[in-house]
Design an enzyme around this catalytic site. Structure first.
Site, PDB file in Angstrom:
ATOM      1  N   CYS A   2     -66.248  35.078 -57.268  1.00  0.00           N
ATOM      2  CA  CYS A   2     -67.348  35.184 -58.213  1.00  0.00           C
ATOM      3  C   CYS A   2     -67.176  34.187 -59.353  1.00  0.00           C
ATOM      4  O   CYS A   2     -66.130  33.573 -59.520  1.00  0.00           O
ATOM      5  CB  CYS A   2     -67.399  36.588 -58.798  1.00  0.00           C
ATOM      6  SG  CYS A   2     -67.062  37.909 -57.635  1.00  0.00           S
ATOM      7  N   ARG A  27     -70.069  28.195 -55.606  1.00  0.00           N
ATOM      8  CA  ARG A  27     -69.073  29.151 -55.129  1.00  0.00           C
ATOM      9  C   ARG A  27     -69.688  30.249 -54.268  1.00  0.00           C
ATOM     10  O   ARG A  27     -68.973  30.962 -53.557  1.00  0.00           O
ATOM     11  CB  ARG A  27     -68.356  29.792 -56.326  1.00  0.00           C
ATOM     12  CG  ARG A  27     -67.559  28.798 -57.151  1.00  0.00           C
ATOM     13  CD  ARG A  27     -67.240  29.340 -58.520  1.00  0.00           C
ATOM     14  NE  ARG A  27     -66.323  30.464 -58.499  1.00  0.00           N
ATOM     15  CZ  ARG A  27     -65.000  30.350 -58.604  1.00  0.00           C
ATOM     16  NH1 ARG A  27     -64.460  29.173 -58.726  1.00  0.00           N
ATOM     17  NH2 ARG A  27     -64.233  31.405 -58.595  1.00  0.00           N
ATOM     18  N   TRP A  75     -69.938  38.269 -56.127  1.00  0.00           N
ATOM     19  CA  TRP A  75     -69.789  38.297 -54.662  1.00  0.00           C
ATOM     20  C   TRP A  75     -69.308  39.702 -54.339  1.00  0.00           C
ATOM     21  O   TRP A  75     -68.178  40.062 -54.608  1.00  0.00           O
ATOM     22  CB  TRP A  75     -68.785  37.236 -54.215  1.00  0.00           C
ATOM     23  CG  TRP A  75     -68.530  37.195 -52.742  1.00  0.00           C
ATOM     24  CD1 TRP A  75     -67.529  37.831 -52.076  1.00  0.00           C
ATOM     25  CD2 TRP A  75     -69.267  36.478 -51.749  1.00  0.00           C
ATOM     26  NE1 TRP A  75     -67.599  37.555 -50.738  1.00  0.00           N
ATOM     27  CE2 TRP A  75     -68.655  36.729 -50.504  1.00  0.00           C
ATOM     28  CE3 TRP A  75     -70.388  35.649 -51.789  1.00  0.00           C
ATOM     29  CZ2 TRP A  75     -69.116  36.169 -49.306  1.00  0.00           C
ATOM     30  CZ3 TRP A  75     -70.855  35.101 -50.603  1.00  0.00           C
ATOM     31  CH2 TRP A  75     -70.232  35.348 -49.395  1.00  0.00           C
ATOM     32  N   ASN A 101     -63.844  39.651 -61.687  1.00  0.00           N
ATOM     33  CA  ASN A 101     -63.627  39.157 -60.333  1.00  0.00           C
ATOM     34  C   ASN A 101     -62.395  39.853 -59.781  1.00  0.00           C
ATOM     35  O   ASN A 101     -61.416  40.048 -60.505  1.00  0.00           O
ATOM     36  CB  ASN A 101     -63.358  37.648 -60.317  1.00  0.00           C
ATOM     37  CG  ASN A 101     -64.566  36.837 -60.706  1.00  0.00           C
ATOM     38  OD1 ASN A 101     -65.662  37.359 -60.820  1.00  0.00           O
ATOM     39  ND2 ASN A 101     -64.351  35.550 -60.930  1.00  0.00           N
ATOM     40  N   GLY A 102     -62.400  40.193 -58.490  1.00  0.00           N
ATOM     41  CA  GLY A 102     -61.226  40.793 -57.880  1.00  0.00           C
ATOM     42  C   GLY A 102     -61.492  42.189 -57.380  1.00  0.00           C
ATOM     43  O   GLY A 102     -62.643  42.616 -57.218  1.00  0.00           O
ATOM     44  N   GLU A 482     -60.401  27.026 -30.657  1.00  0.00           N
ATOM     45  CA  GLU A 482     -60.845  26.860 -32.038  1.00  0.00           C
ATOM     46  C   GLU A 482     -60.483  25.472 -32.562  1.00  0.00           C
ATOM     47  O   GLU A 482     -61.275  24.840 -33.274  1.00  0.00           O
ATOM     48  CB  GLU A 482     -60.224  27.947 -32.915  1.00  0.00           C
ATOM     49  CG  GLU A 482     -60.413  27.764 -34.417  1.00  0.00           C
ATOM     50  CD  GLU A 482     -61.857  27.788 -34.882  1.00  0.00           C
ATOM     51  OE1 GLU A 482     -62.092  27.455 -36.066  1.00  0.00           O
ATOM     52  OE2 GLU A 482     -62.752  28.129 -34.075  1.00  0.00           O
ATOM     53  N   LYS A 486     -63.215  22.798 -33.978  1.00  0.00           N
ATOM     54  CA  LYS A 486     -63.174  22.180 -35.310  1.00  0.00           C
ATOM     55  C   LYS A 486     -63.264  20.664 -35.216  1.00  0.00           C
ATOM     56  O   LYS A 486     -63.935  20.019 -36.015  1.00  0.00           O
ATOM     57  CB  LYS A 486     -61.882  22.577 -36.039  1.00  0.00           C
ATOM     58  CG  LYS A 486     -61.925  23.928 -36.662  1.00  0.00           C
ATOM     59  CD  LYS A 486     -62.947  23.997 -37.780  1.00  0.00           C
ATOM     60  CE  LYS A 486     -63.409  25.415 -38.003  1.00  0.00           C
ATOM     61  NZ  LYS A 486     -64.302  25.942 -36.972  1.00  0.00           N
ATOM     62  N   GLU A 489     -66.896  19.791 -34.371  1.00  0.00           N
ATOM     63  CA  GLU A 489     -67.801  20.038 -35.494  1.00  0.00           C
ATOM     64  C   GLU A 489     -67.669  18.979 -36.591  1.00  0.00           C
ATOM     65  O   GLU A 489     -68.674  18.471 -37.096  1.00  0.00           O
ATOM     66  CB  GLU A 489     -67.501  21.411 -36.116  1.00  0.00           C
ATOM     67  CG  GLU A 489     -67.950  22.593 -35.299  1.00  0.00           C
ATOM     68  CD  GLU A 489     -67.593  23.905 -35.969  1.00  0.00           C
ATOM     69  OE1 GLU A 489     -68.456  24.801 -36.016  1.00  0.00           O
ATOM     70  OE2 GLU A 489     -66.455  24.046 -36.457  1.00  0.00           O
ATOM     71  N   HIS A 505     -55.853  22.816 -12.564  1.00  0.00           N
ATOM     72  CA  HIS A 505     -56.968  23.207 -11.707  1.00  0.00           C
ATOM     73  C   HIS A 505     -58.227  22.390 -11.984  1.00  0.00           C
ATOM     74  O   HIS A 505     -59.337  22.852 -11.709  1.00  0.00           O
ATOM     75  CB  HIS A 505     -57.263  24.705 -11.860  1.00  0.00           C
ATOM     76  CG  HIS A 505     -56.163  25.584 -11.378  1.00  0.00           C
ATOM     77  ND1 HIS A 505     -55.872  25.766 -10.040  1.00  0.00           N
ATOM     78  CD2 HIS A 505     -55.240  26.317 -12.049  1.00  0.00           C
ATOM     79  CE1 HIS A 505     -54.847  26.583  -9.908  1.00  0.00           C
ATOM     80  NE2 HIS A 505     -54.440  26.934 -11.133  1.00  0.00           N
ATOM     81  N   LYS A 604     -74.788  26.783 -41.678  1.00  0.00           N
ATOM     82  CA  LYS A 604     -73.713  27.726 -41.998  1.00  0.00           C
ATOM     83  C   LYS A 604     -73.924  29.063 -41.301  1.00  0.00           C
ATOM     84  O   LYS A 604     -72.976  29.670 -40.812  1.00  0.00           O
ATOM     85  CB  LYS A 604     -73.624  27.922 -43.515  1.00  0.00           C
ATOM     86  CG  LYS A 604     -72.474  28.825 -43.953  1.00  0.00           C
ATOM     87  CD  LYS A 604     -71.129  28.233 -43.570  1.00  0.00           C
ATOM     88  CE  LYS A 604     -69.980  29.121 -43.996  1.00  0.00           C
ATOM     89  NZ  LYS A 604     -68.699  28.673 -43.428  1.00  0.00           N
TER      90      LYS A 604
END
Length: 609
Positions: A2, A27, A75, A101-102, A482, A486, A489, A505, A604
């Site tokens: 946040c 953010r 957030w 925040n937290g 993954e 990456k 992308e 194979h 996104k």
């Protein structure tokens, strides 16, 4: 995370707060609000869910004159993202306002006590509890009240506090969440990040863990939780506004890669104790339903599907239930058997992925138990769920997922351990061993990221290669996929991830001196098998890049380049082994000059089928 902005000084606070919050929009957030001490001595608060424009449109330029003030972009972690749960929050008197925040881990027990004492709460947040707790400690000294309250709090926080009886003071404090003090000419500032105040001052004090800052126009006094006064260095900021938003990093992608040790720590907070005991209280309410589950499907798309693959592997291994990953876009059209004894786990960073939402709705219709793993409170996926496990990773700005993937894997590992404990399929000793391994991950992740200079040199050598092959076995297989994703992308280089045993194979036909092979070859039960597959590739003259465990004295006989990562138990290793692959993809992309943060053709959140 946040956004926090605070101001004390002779100027009207509201315009400074609004502009500061605008500087922190990068953010990510789901609501915004400000509090200002008006000229008539009252606290004015306005807050709105959604974007900052919702707040400014509502104010319509009519924010009252006055100072000091505090502002916040939220957030959500406790309570839905709505007007009521937005910050700032007040105490019963309305004289105190607070932003935070937290996560306050022991907020529930404090709230129970305060309610019994007659305090009235209007929100679902842990933050409001802290406002009321400070109220109980206040005897005319705001700094002392904050200090006394924080000594009763467990968790993570960065806070800003103001009070009607202290027109020339705001109080800030931090523990495991960033907070800085800005030093101006006859004025002072609080902020969660430099961009919020860089227009007004370049001189900042970076608060340490447990610091409490008494910010006044004439200067700042810093105390520890025990009341001891301390001195902190003043740092002069030389960044531009744009660079400051990225914390000095060249791209949000790189910033978020380096945020992963903190994201892992936040994800574990309140879920794994110092003894290694893993507990997911989010699942307690559905314990009876989980006890009768006979099969598990974990649903995801793209990066989330590879996290799901790791989770399915571990649930099957640790819990003894048939478990498989299901690609969200396929599951709805060819669904596996689903009934009341089926557990469906949906994985989505945004919580809005249409291809994941559709099969979850189908599962709900067929009576399955639905658990979701997401980063966004109040997102669409949470409305289809019987239980929600949040990543607690903070917002992710770059399109390509890094810290969300790592925390998705981490949450799924904790779900697997939770189920194993509930069913008695792992001994207490093994459960604690894995739990302690989880707690070591923030430190090991930070150590792994120190490999960046080596990986950068490696990436520059291979930046013009057209094809890569990634291989792994067991939990290394989804990490290979993954890693390949990456690279595709970020750099637009063709890459494929395979189960290492499948190399012979068919895919081995692609290997030649111009096609590097990246092998996940960390210590574990399948290590010798992976080495054998690497030897097959080496015999075809393919360049070999191995991700191996520190202390391995064999792998360099087969690989031209070895990236050594810290040792951790094999089932926990994906969180660490993926980090060098993220850095490799990033550095190849930078060397090729692609748009790292917003790769072509990608969004996104994919909210259409």
């Amino acid at each position: 995370m946040c956004g926090i902005v605070g101001y004390v000084g002779p100027r009207d606070a509201a315009p400074i707060l609004i502009e500061g919050l605008r500087r922190l929009e990068y953010r990510g957030y789901d609501s915004a609000g400000i509090a200002v001490l008006t000229d008539d001595g009252k606290v004015f608060i306005e807050k709105k869910a959604g974007k900052l424009n919702n707040l400014t449109d509502h104010l319509n330029g009519n924010a009252p004159a006055g100072h000091p003030g505090i502002g916040h972009t939220r957030w959500a972690t406790h309570g839905s993202p709505n007007d009521t749960n937005a910050h700032p929050h007040t105490d019963c008197t309305g004289k105190l306002a607070l932003i935070h925040n937290g996560i306050i881990e022991n907020y529930a027990e404090i709230k129970t006590r305060l309610v019994a004492e007659g305090h009235r709460f209007s929100s679902e947040t842990d933050t409001e509890v802290l406002a009321h707790l400070i109220e109980t400690k206040y005897r005319g000294d705001l700094v002392e009240a904050v200090r006394a309250a924080l000594n009763e709090v467990r968790g993570a926080y960065a806070i800003g506090v103001m009070h009607t009886e202290h027109r020339d003071r705001i109080v800030g404090a931090r523990m495991n969440v960033p907070l800085i003090v800005g030093l101006g000419d006859g004025e002072g500032f609080l902020a969660s990040d430099v961009p919020a105040i860089l227009e007004h001052t370049k001189n900042v004090v970076i608060l340490h863990e447990g610091d409490i800052a008494d910010v006044t126009p004439s200067g700042t006094r810093i105390l520890l939780l025990d009341g001891t006064e301390v001195q902190r260095d003043v740092t002069e900021i030389h960044w531009s506004i744009e660079a400051a938003e990225k914390g000095g990093f060249a791209h949000f992608t790189l910033k978020e890669i380096y945020e992963q040790p903190h994201a892992i720590q936040e994800c574990l907070r309140g879920r794994v104790d110092p003894g290694g005991n893993v507990s997911l209280p989010e699942l307690d309410a559905i314990a009876d339903r989980l006890a009768v589950i006979e099969r598990v499907y974990i649903v995801g798309c793209g990066t989330a599907s590879y996290a799901a693959h790791v989770g399915a592997y571990l649930i099957q291994d640790w819990v003894g239930l048939p478990a498989s990953m299901q690609v969200g876009s396929e599951m709805r059209y060819s669904p596996p058997p689903i009934d009341a004894k089926t557990l469906i786990i949906g994985v989505s960073q945004s919580g809005e992925t249409a291809d994941t939402l559709a099969p979850l709705k189908l599962a709900e219709e067929r009576g399955a138990t639905v658990v979701v793993v997401t980063n966004v409170v109040g997102s669409a996926i949470t409305r289809e769920a019987d239980a929600v496990c949040y990543l607690q990773a903070g917002p992710e700005i770059a399109v390509a997922s890094t810290k969300a993937f790592v925390t998705q894997v981490l949450v799924l590992e904790m779900i697997a351990l939770h189920l194993a404990r509930a069913r008695g399929t792992l001994s207490d000793n093994r459960l604690r061993t894995y739990g302690r391994a989880l707690r070591s991950l923030p430190r090991l992740a930070a150590e792994t990221l120190e490999l960046a200079p080596q990986i950068k040199k490696l990436a520059q050598r291979y930046a013009r290669v057209r094809d890569f092959i990634f291989i792994g076995r067991g939990v290394g297989f989804p990490i290979a996929m993954e890693g390949a994703l990456k690279l595709k992308e970020l750099s637009y280089v063709h890459a494929e991830g395979y189960a290492a045993g499948e190399l012979k194979h068919g895919p081995i036909a692609l290997l030649d001196p111009e096609t590097p092979l990246v092998a996940i070859a960390t210590a574990g039960a399948v290590y010798d098998k992976v080495v054998s597959n690497v030897a097959e590739a080496r015999a075809r003259s393919a360049p070999i890049i191995a991700i191996a465990t520190v202390g391995d004295d064999q792998i360099d006989h087969y690989a031209q380049d070895v990236i050594y990562v810290p040792e951790t138990p094999e089932p926990i290793s994906p969180v660490i082994t993926v980090l060098p692959l993220q850095l490799l993809a990033y550095e190849v992309a930078v060397a090729r000059g692609t748009d790292v943060d917003q790769p072509r053709n990608l969004a996104k959140s994919v909210t259409v089928e």
